[in-house]
Design an enzyme around this catalytic site. Structure first.
Site, short mmCIF file in Angstrom:
data_model
loop_
_atom_site.label_atom_id
_atom_site.label_comp_id
_atom_site.label_asym_id
_atom_site.label_seq_id
_atom_site.Cartn_x
_atom_site.Cartn_y
_atom_site.Cartn_z
CB CYS A 382 -1.14 -0.14 1.19
SG CYS A 382 -2.37 1.31 0.79
CG HIS A 516 -4.24 -4.00 3.01
ND1 HIS A 516 -2.49 -3.03 4.13
CD2 HIS A 516 -4.15 -2.36 2.16
CE1 HIS A 516 -2.87 -2.12 4.19
NE2 HIS A 516 -3.58 -1.37 2.93
CD GLU A 518 -1.23 -6.15 4.73
OE1 GLU A 518 -2.11 -5.98 4.94
OE2 GLU A 518 -0.82 -6.46 3.81
#
Length: 544
Positions: A382, A516, A518
């Site tokens: 990001c 993102h 994750e």
């Protein structure tokens, strides 16, 4: 037939109700049941989107674009069930909805009150979209006795009466503190907490007792007698070495068996916990280790990067290595290059995560430069990708004044705010000076990868979907200049307007992503980018 499990907490906050809910859901899932978990948050924010990470930890984003509590990350990681907008509700959102209805005249002149209007809205949320589910676990945020949680407690009390005890269960998480001077575990706080909950009309069926020392049978029996529950329903919950050991630990103490017994369901054999055993085996018996430096802004609070921390752990599980994370404050790099080298030279890889605002940005750019020049594996997420683009513009594309409009006016806006973009629902628009809440590019968006790129080989596909949460984008008009400097745009939005991934082909591992990743990593299904990144860090460690 859907059954509801209501999870409350007492004595103190931060007892791990979210982890407990996720673990219980995983155990029920391992027995073949279909589960979903929901979070009721008593605070008045509509959602956590505008809250500081120091106040509430990370903001977890779902595929459908909801900004939610970080506990939903636990729910997804433990069950693999993707959360939705309908899985997190706050007092703010409840009151906002009710006030909007009142202003429209939907209540036909009635006096709008907490009971029945607020409690009815909470009950509707709890029961919505629960078809084809065996269990819905509802975690009530806060601590029993807090004034802001009272409407939620009242709502679940009413639900228990309306649905019947055969379809509802109350699990209360409490603390059994150890008094070192006396050398004893004390049960009185748990007794008082249960008494408080009972005074509000809810008798718990199962007690999960957090404690630092084993709970003796005498104390377990004492809690059962004073709290009006079966002794077998008093479940000790000692601290675990890993959060992924918690489902195994709770099963060993009989939590899932007791929950099924309370519902009148037979425990047929043992649950299939093989994948949890494998995770613990990989954690306990690593075949190597790596150190990854995370250069961020909120490094003083681990929960600010909760999903990132877990995704790196998952990458370690995939490679059967231990991942040591070194949290580094980006502002430390804004003093001298000597400080940068001292901090980053011991790292096997460098990651610059997401964030907002100018503070620490120059330090992040310096970390990118170090990784590029020293050929250390680099992962930008990001804002980290945006910093990689600014670093590339300044140092390899000859645009010395490159910056982001997020940080103020600039003649070379490599990164800028976008006011219009395409989604599955059509064109989305945003005003530059509009509200902060819910106005970012949120949720899952598709991207198309260059078939010859590094990321395409990592994903094994040219078409991906990842979750976003950002207000600023890399300016596509600088694509040619940046690519001439060696920074290749290897992933774009389907319409070719929004850069999604950049990489450096002349570098061992240098990838920046606007999304993102994750948020979609699971312990039993590590995200491919994190698995590859940790593998690159392992290879780097062997070069030292």
């Amino acid at each position: 037939m859907t059954r509801f499990i209501f999870i409350t907490g007492g004595v103190v906050s931060s007892l791990g109700k979210g982890l407990m809910a996720a673990s219980l859901a995983a155990l029920l899932q391992a027995r073949g049941y279909r589960v979903r978990i929901r979070k009721f948050d008593p605070y008045l924010n509509v959602d956590p989107g505008t809250m500081s990470p120091y106040q509430h930890g990370e903001v977890y984003v779902t595929d459908d674009g909801a900004e939610t509590d970080l506990d939903l990350g636990h729910y997804e990681r433990f069950t693999g069930v993707s959360a939705r907008q309908s899985d997190n509700i706050t007092s703010g959102r409840i009151y906002q909805t009710i006030i909007q209805k009142e202003r429209r005249g939907d209540y036909l002149g009635a006096t709008v009150q907490v009971i029945p209007h607020v409690t009815d809205a909470i009950k509707e949320f709890a029961k919505a979209e629960t078809q084809d589910l065996d269990f819905v676990l509802c975690e009530i945020g806060g601590t029993v006795g807090d004034i802001e949680s009272l409407p939620f407690i009242e709502a679940i009390r009413q639900l228990r009466n309306e649905l019947g005890r055969e379809l509802t269960l109350s699990v209360h998480v409490t603390l059994v503190p150890y008094i070192a001077a006396a050398g004893e575990l004390k049960t009185k706080p748990t007794q008082h907490s249960v008494r408080e909950l009972t005074s509000l009309g809810i008798q718990p069926d199962v007690l999960l007792c957090r404690c630092e020392h084993p709970l003796p049978e005498t104390e377990r029996a004492k809690i059962a007698a004073f709290c009006n529950v079966r002794k077998e329903a008093v479940i000790p919950a000692l601290d675990a070495k890993s959060i992924y050991a918690v489902p195994l630990q709770y099963h060993a103490e009989g939590l899932d068996n007791e929950v099924l017994r309370a519902f009148g369901l037979e425990s047929e054999g043992e649950p299939d916990l093989g994948r949890w055993d494998d995770i613990i085996d990989r954690q306990s018996n690593p075949e190597g280790e790596v150190t990854i430096g995370v250069v961020g802004k909120y490094v003083g609070l681990a929960d600010a990067y909760k999903s990132l921390n877990e995704a790196l752990t998952h990458g370690g599980l995939s490679n059967r290595v231990k991942v040591n994370i070194k949290w580094i404050d980006a502002e430390l790099f804004e003093q001298s290059e000597e400080d940068i080298a001292t901090a980053l030279e011991p790292m096997n890889a460098i990651l610059v995560p997401g964030g907002f605002g100018e503070r620490g940005s120059e330090g992040k750019i310096a970390a990118v430069k170090f990784a590029r020049e020293r050929h250390v594996p680099f992962f930008g997420i990001c804002l980290g990708m945006q910093m990689a683009c600014i670093e590339g513009a300044r140092n390899t594309a000859g645009l010395s004044g490159a910056s982001s409009t997020e940080f103020g006016p600039t003649n070379e806006p490599i990164v800028g705010i976008i006011t219009e973009w395409m989604s599955e629902e059509g064109i989305q628009k945003r005003e530059t000076g509009g509200d902060m809440g819910g106005t970012m590019r949120l949720g899952a968006y598709d991207a198309v990868l260059d078939g010859n790129s590094h990321v395409a080989s990592i994903y094994g596909s040219k078409n991906i979907s990842e979750r976003h949460r950002h207000r600023y984008e890399v300016n596509v008009h600088y694509k040619d200049a940046l690519e001439q400097g060696g920074l290749v745009f290897s992933g774009m939005s389907p319409d070719g307007e929004l850069p999604e991934i950049v990489e450096r082909p002349d570098h061992p591992w240098f990838i920046g992503v606007q999304f993102h990743p994750e948020l979609k990593s699971r312990p039993f299904a590590p995200h491919p980018l994190f698995a590859s990144f940790v593998k690159a860090a392992l290879q780097q460690s062997r070069l030292v």
